[in-house]
Write a protein that holds these residues in place. Sequence first.
Motif, PDB file in Angstrom:
ATOM      1  N   PRO A  44       3.949  42.456   7.813  1.00 42.98           N
ATOM      2  CA  PRO A  44       5.194  42.142   6.989  1.00 42.98           C
ATOM      3  C   PRO A  44       5.058  40.834   6.255  1.00 42.98           C
ATOM      4  N   CYS A  45       4.471  40.051   6.449  1.00 45.96           N
ATOM      5  CA  CYS A  45       4.467  38.574   5.993  1.00 45.96           C
ATOM      6  C   CYS A  45       3.302  38.181   5.255  1.00 45.96           C
ATOM      7  N   SER A  46       1.998  38.756   5.822  1.00 47.49           N
ATOM      8  CA  SER A  46       0.750  38.169   5.499  1.00 47.49           C
ATOM      9  C   SER A  46      -0.032  39.564   4.891  1.00 47.49           C
TER      10      SER A  46
ATOM     11  N   HIS B 148      15.490  22.994   5.475  1.00 45.76           N
ATOM     12  CA  HIS B 148      15.664  23.274   6.916  1.00 45.76           C
ATOM     13  C   HIS B 148      14.101  23.172   7.689  1.00 45.76           C
ATOM     14  N   GLY B 149      13.319  22.808   6.890  1.00 51.45           N
ATOM     15  CA  GLY B 149      11.877  22.637   7.639  1.00 51.45           C
ATOM     16  C   GLY B 149      11.028  23.654   7.855  1.00 51.45           C
ATOM     17  N   GLN B 150      11.761  24.990   7.362  1.00 52.39           N
ATOM     18  CA  GLN B 150      11.134  26.527   7.748  1.00 52.39           C
ATOM     19  C   GLN B 150       9.936  26.489   6.661  1.00 52.39           C
ATOM     20  N   ARG B 151      10.040  25.991   5.492  1.00 51.90           N
ATOM     21  CA  ARG B 151       9.037  26.305   4.564  1.00 51.90           C
ATOM     22  C   ARG B 151       8.295  24.945   3.859  1.00 51.90           C
ATOM     23  N   ARG B 152       8.219  24.341   4.368  1.00 52.04           N
ATOM     24  CA  ARG B 152       7.599  22.843   4.021  1.00 52.04           C
ATOM     25  C   ARG B 152       6.249  23.197   3.147  1.00 52.04           C
ATOM     26  N   GLY B 153       5.973  22.694   1.925  1.00 54.46           N
ATOM     27  CA  GLY B 153       4.954  22.928   1.208  1.00 54.46           C
ATOM     28  C   GLY B 153       4.572  24.334   0.756  1.00 54.46           C
TER      29      GLY B 153
ATOM     30  N   CYS C  53       9.883  34.754   4.763  1.00 56.75           N
ATOM     31  CA  CYS C  53       8.918  34.637   6.002  1.00 56.75           C
ATOM     32  C   CYS C  53       8.666  33.163   5.779  1.00 56.75           C
ATOM     33  N   SER C  54       8.478  32.594   7.185  1.00 52.23           N
ATOM     34  CA  SER C  54       8.151  31.126   7.329  1.00 52.23           C
ATOM     35  C   SER C  54       6.849  30.888   7.033  1.00 52.23           C
ATOM     36  N   ASP C  55       6.073  29.764   6.857  1.00 46.49           N
ATOM     37  CA  ASP C  55       4.948  29.618   6.757  1.00 46.49           C
ATOM     38  C   ASP C  55       4.296  28.937   8.009  1.00 46.49           C
ATOM     39  N   ASP C  56       4.606  29.398   8.992  1.00 52.05           N
ATOM     40  CA  ASP C  56       4.160  28.860  10.492  1.00 52.05           C
ATOM     41  C   ASP C  56       2.831  29.428  10.446  1.00 52.05           C
TER      42      ASP C  56
ATOM     43  N   ARG D 253       6.968  33.929  10.704  1.00 45.23           N
ATOM     44  CA  ARG D 253       8.320  34.466  11.130  1.00 45.23           C
ATOM     45  C   ARG D 253       9.184  35.040  10.278  1.00 45.23           C
ATOM     46  N   ILE D 254       9.912  35.959  10.442  1.00 44.96           N
ATOM     47  CA  ILE D 254      10.958  36.715   9.432  1.00 44.96           C
ATOM     48  C   ILE D 254      12.009  35.864   9.432  1.00 44.96           C
TER      49      ILE D 254
END
Length: 870
Positions: free
Chosen positions: A383-385, A842-847, A396-399, A403-404
Amino acid sequence: MDMAKILSLMFGFVSLHVVILLAQPIPGFISIDSGVTNEYTDTYNRIYYETDTGYADTGTNWQVSSDNFGDGFDARSKNMRIFPNGTRNCYTLRPQNGKGNKYLIRASFSYGNYDNRSSPPAFDIHIDVNSWLTYSGSRYFCQEVIYILQRDYVQVCLINTGNGVPFISAVELRLLDNGIYPFESGALVREDRYAMGSSRSIRYPDDPFDRIWYKLLPEDFQAATNTTAIEIDPNNNPYKVPTAVLKTAAVSNVLRSFNLSRPSNSMDGWHFYLYFAEIQLLQQNQTREFSVYIDNMFNTTENLEYSTLTTIPSGLLTGQTIVGFNLTSTARSTLSPIINAFETYKVLELPNSMTYPGDVEAIYNIRTTYGLAKTKESWQGDPCSPVQYKWSGLTCSDDSAPRIVSINLTSSGLTGPIAPALANLTSLQSLDLSNNQLMESVPDFLAQMPSLKILNLGGNNLNGLVPLDLMKKAADGMLLLSIEGNPNLCNSSYCKSTGEPSERRLGFVVPLVTSVSGVIVVVSLVTIAAVTWSRARERRDESSPSMLKTFTPTEIEGITNNFKMIIGEGAFGKVYLGRLDGGAEVAVKVLSQMSRQGHKEFQAEVKLLAVVHHRNLVSLVGYCDDPKSLVLVYEYMSNGNVRDHLLRHEMPVLSWLQRLQIAVGAAQGLEYLHSGCKPPIIHRDLKPANILLDNNMQAKIADFGLSRAFRTDYDSHVSTNPAGTPGYVDPEYESTGNFNQKSDIYSFGVILFELITGQPALLKEGHRVTHIVRRVTPLIERGDIESIIDPRLQGKFRIASAWKVVEVALSCVPTAAVQRPDMGLVLSELKECMAQEISSLHGQRRGAGNQCNSIEMSSLDPSEMSPDSR
């Protein structure tokens, strides 16, 4: 019964039993012959092959023309599955031994001129979320990778790169012993695997892992063969090389050395595996001794024993432009070197991470529940990658395991109840299920989702009571909730007291999402309540002019304090600041005696404005219909218009986030006029001066529907044309006189460029007036985003976000109206960009350079975007 019949029956039973045995899958094997309609067992290697039913849910079966049979070495070259639609299409294989086990995965391709074009395609193949290989050729091609499964399944995905239709002939998976072919990271792609001196290729059943050992006898070499059974000690055969491979070898006729080299990138990693066994009985005066050099470095000297296997693994080789090995006879050797088999593998790096397993399981469950695999071409693979093939509608996050965090399934044809699998998306922050045909009640689990902050269920057929916990969460400011457009859905407390379900009792809850950070609270005030969500297609009330407040001329004088303060002026007349009895401020527009607006047109516009309601449209509070005093009373927008914020340098600079907020808000209002009103309303004079900002900087469109009669307002620099303002007028309208919804799209695209650049639509440069699209086009072609963005932002913007907004703007301004997207698509793209901005805060997608989706622009020619202004 005579003996002949008995023997016949027995033979038939035995034959049937043999057929049944042959038709059984081999443990640890998955064998798919793509494109065949019936399963079968290969009579040569006794491998059971399945159809691809259940492994791929897209694509079309095809057969190579009979004229081209023989374009491969086996039956798998005769059929294929082609994938003419979508960018990524995948096979999903679920072996019995899944995660953590090592597998050989083989993909085979045989073009065979199946399309009679004699033009083989080129496309990429991924293993899970990472690039594996590129196919480009016309004959049979087979590639293998040794791969440790990261999940209980593995996906082989074909990627359309725009160079023809991807296809595949066969997909095979073989369970390996985890102890063979050790590697630290990544995967191993087979480059060579040769049985030296063999007269045939060797695979299953000779090789229990079905490795294909191709035959090879180099020039000036002779085959050495031992036809007797060679017994190889299994404890001295770490890679389980088949005896059939070791019974043959290659020996040089004239040379005392053997060389193999492969070109390499200095960044590549390689593994070599060399296999030696003396298969000839040597005479007393014969000696075979040779030195082994790998990567030009001495490794060992071998003096082989009869029928004893010697295996030499190279370990990881890196940093060379040429890799290889060399076998050189020693001075005392009377015989040339011998080699029975060798394998070479290139290390395949796996830089992309797969989506968090729980999210994958949940979103696939949702895909199955609503049948989205057939309707959403992008919903294939992970789904995200990788990010360029992320499923449409997802953010999606970049963890390390993405994560969706956002799902937008508005207008996706969903039916039935809300899918329970949504509850398992524990990082989901935003969910839009609006404008579908969802039924049954609103489930309680929505209130228990820990990260959910935005929920849009509007425009469905949901019924019953809204869960109290969900309403409380909204009332407490923990959730932004939209439930309008569900005729049989009730606010719990109200319906329990009245027992009367009614759509008109369902309001749009706009609480603020709280945050532990004061900075984020401020951002939430500016963005989340105003921008990140649009209502489900808001329906027009049954209102009429009689439901608006009517004012007398005396009352108008009173609320304006005898017309004391002018806050705007246009061709319509002057606009005054007013204050109602309750203290609410209003904008009072008084029709000038010089205006062409007549009483009949005024009445028609009041009726129109009375039934148009949306939070991103300036609301009409009331009117005065006196023959000598025609007045409209609007809500007051304390922060003025966007034009002043962009062009008046004494005003505070709008941040990038605020500009996105304004774009989304204006898009929501315009999308409502185009799609939420019946019949649709065309604004006809959209421009920054007609986008007003309230005290929370929420954007609202003014003068919607008035341009036909009132022409212009809020701006003294106006056009005398029948509709529109120079710089914002649709070029097609200028040439044809036809105004439609796509005319508003063009104007909106110009506004986006103004928000991006901080420049006016028309700019006088010397004796020439240039249009903003003409000015930015060369910068776009050069990829110079820094020169495009308003310099007053001082670089405080995300480059990926800026480029995507530029792409959206560019898609809106082709000269031909048919090339422009609908407002719904534009809004969807801007909302996704906005959601990513909020996630970043919110710190979910920094950079994150992970991108908002771009609109297809159909190869637009920048020279055709807009004519030079005259």
